[in-house]
Write a protein that holds these residues in place. Structure first.
Motif, PDB file in Angstrom:
ATOM      1  N   UNK A   1     -38.332 -81.749 -91.873  1.00 46.26           N
ATOM      2  CA  UNK A   1     -39.616 -80.567 -92.790  1.00 46.26           C
ATOM      3  C   UNK A   1     -38.914 -79.770 -93.492  1.00 46.26           C
ATOM      4  N   UNK A   2     -37.753 -79.009 -93.270  1.00 48.04           N
ATOM      5  CA  UNK A   2     -37.070 -79.088 -95.131  1.00 48.04           C
ATOM      6  C   UNK A   2     -37.173 -79.954 -96.214  1.00 48.04           C
ATOM      7  N   UNK A   3     -36.806 -80.807 -95.413  1.00 49.60           N
ATOM      8  CA  UNK A   3     -36.888 -81.828 -97.007  1.00 49.60           C
ATOM      9  C   UNK A   3     -37.639 -81.706 -96.943  1.00 49.60           C
ATOM     10  N   UNK A   4     -39.267 -81.847 -96.215  1.00 52.05           N
ATOM     11  CA  UNK A   4     -40.585 -81.663 -97.123  1.00 52.05           C
ATOM     12  C   UNK A   4     -40.938 -80.731 -98.219  1.00 52.05           C
ATOM     13  N   UNK A   5     -40.689 -79.332 -97.469  1.00 50.79           N
ATOM     14  CA  UNK A   5     -41.348 -78.451 -97.723  1.00 50.79           C
ATOM     15  C   UNK A   5     -40.070 -78.264 -99.706  1.00 50.79           C
ATOM     16  N   UNK A   6     -38.953 -78.653 -99.119  1.00 51.89           N
ATOM     17  CA  UNK A   6     -37.642 -78.215-100.856  1.00 51.89           C
ATOM     18  C   UNK A   6     -38.439 -79.736-101.317  1.00 51.89           C
ATOM     19  N   UNK A   7     -39.172 -80.471-101.278  1.00 50.34           N
ATOM     20  CA  UNK A   7     -39.144 -81.534-102.334  1.00 50.34           C
ATOM     21  C   UNK A   7     -40.469 -80.726-103.024  1.00 50.34           C
ATOM     22  N   UNK A   8     -41.458 -80.591-102.115  1.00 51.51           N
ATOM     23  CA  UNK A   8     -42.442 -79.970-103.264  1.00 51.51           C
ATOM     24  C   UNK A   8     -42.388 -78.865-103.027  1.00 51.51           C
ATOM     25  N   UNK A   9     -41.921 -77.253-102.802  1.00 50.74           N
ATOM     26  CA  UNK A   9     -41.488 -76.518-103.975  1.00 50.74           C
ATOM     27  C   UNK A   9     -41.109 -76.293-104.753  1.00 50.74           C
ATOM     28  N   UNK A  10     -39.763 -77.344-104.818  1.00 52.74           N
ATOM     29  CA  UNK A  10     -39.627 -77.489-106.220  1.00 52.74           C
ATOM     30  C   UNK A  10     -40.279 -78.484-107.616  1.00 52.74           C
TER      31      UNK A  10
END
Length: 291
Positions: free
Chosen positions: A175-184
């Motif tokens: 979930x953290x990786x997904x969040x960082x991917x879409x956030x950036x």
């Protein structure tokens, strides 16, 4: 100048929403933003200069930002690098990546097409307003769609209580990786929009963007309380516009624009202190009544 400030607020609101998805929902203080923002600008401007359509250039900028977020996520979740340090490492490395992409410290869009040209029949700055509104509607709609899926709910649960989310079988690292991917990705998209608005991309263009993004969040939270998720995203947009109007007010008062960053930091600091000041005023009122 008023329309210009509103247009700037709408464009910078894309950055605020990108930061919101990690800083507020995931509770992840990601410093990659100061690298992914100028990366998006560099990729978009370089693509346009080399003959690509501005819309395609923005897609490439979004993908480049996603790549930066992926690296930060892997450093943090798999490499066990501390939260702040993982963002700093990627942000620092992206400086060289941006120089490689542009082959120079800055790159101009003079005499090259921009995404705003589609609405060049509108009065000055209204083209920026229209593009900003369209992009914000698209980004907010996609985020709301995602948040109400089972994957999105797992993402929100990870930010609310990671231990409990893990006990329910949610893969919180994913979930953290997904969040960082879409956030950036969203932050890089904001960089592409701002670069086309300014007419150039600069390797140091990400300095201080976290302050601008956080100002949008904080001002929106100060003004609006106890709202739904959709309303919270809209409050970021309103906060971004309010922030740009505050900066416009500072400039109109005659302050030297050379020191605009200290004005920005001061506005954010005041906004952060407002909740505490409110508590102090309430406490003082209660004490006064008891006396």
């Amino acid at each position: 100048m008023l329309i210009s400030a509103i247009a700037q607020g709408l464009l910078w609101a894309v950055l605020g929403i990108g930061i919101f998805t990690t800083y507020r929902i995931l509770n992840f203080p990601d410093l990659t933003a100061e690298g992914s923002f100028p990366l998006g600008a560099a990729v978009a401007v370089t693509a346009i200069v080399n003959g690509l359509h501005p819309l395609l250039a923005m897609v490439l900028a979004f993908l480049a930002g996603m790549g930066a977020g992926l690296i930060t996520g892997l450093l943090y979740t798999k490499g066990k690098v501390p939260v702040i340090l993982s963002g700093i490492l990627v942000m620092t490395g992206l400086h060289s990546v941006i120089l490689y992409v542009m082959q120079r410290p800055n790159l101009s869009l003079l005499n090259f097409p921009r995404v705003y040209d589609v609405f060049d029949f509108l009065p000055a700055y209204f083209d920026r307003v229209v593009v900003g509104v369209i992009v914000l509607i698209a980004v907010i709609s996609l985020l709301l769609f995602f948040f109400y899926t089972s994957l999105g709910q797992a993402y929100i649960a990870t930010g609310d209580n990671e231990t409990m989310a893990r006990s329910f079988g949610i893969k919180t690292d994913r979930m953290k990786i997904i969040g960082l991917i879409f956030s950036n990705g969203i932050i890089a998209l904001a960089g592409a929009l701002i670069a086309q608005n300014n007419g150039y991309a600069d390797v140091n263009g990400g300095a201080g963007v976290i302050v601008i993004g956080l100002a949008s969040l904080i001002i929106g939270e100060v003004v609006f309380k106890d709202v739904t998720l959709g309303e919270r995203l809209l409050s970021v947009v309103i906060g971004s516009i309010a922030y740009q109007l505050l900066l416009l007010g500072v400039i109109r008062l005659g302050f030297d624009t050379t020191y605009i960053r200290i004005y920005s930091a001061s506005i954010l600091a005041i906004c952060l202190m407002i909740p505490q000041l409110r508590k102090g005023l309430r406490l003082g009122t209660l004490i006064g009544k008891e006396a």
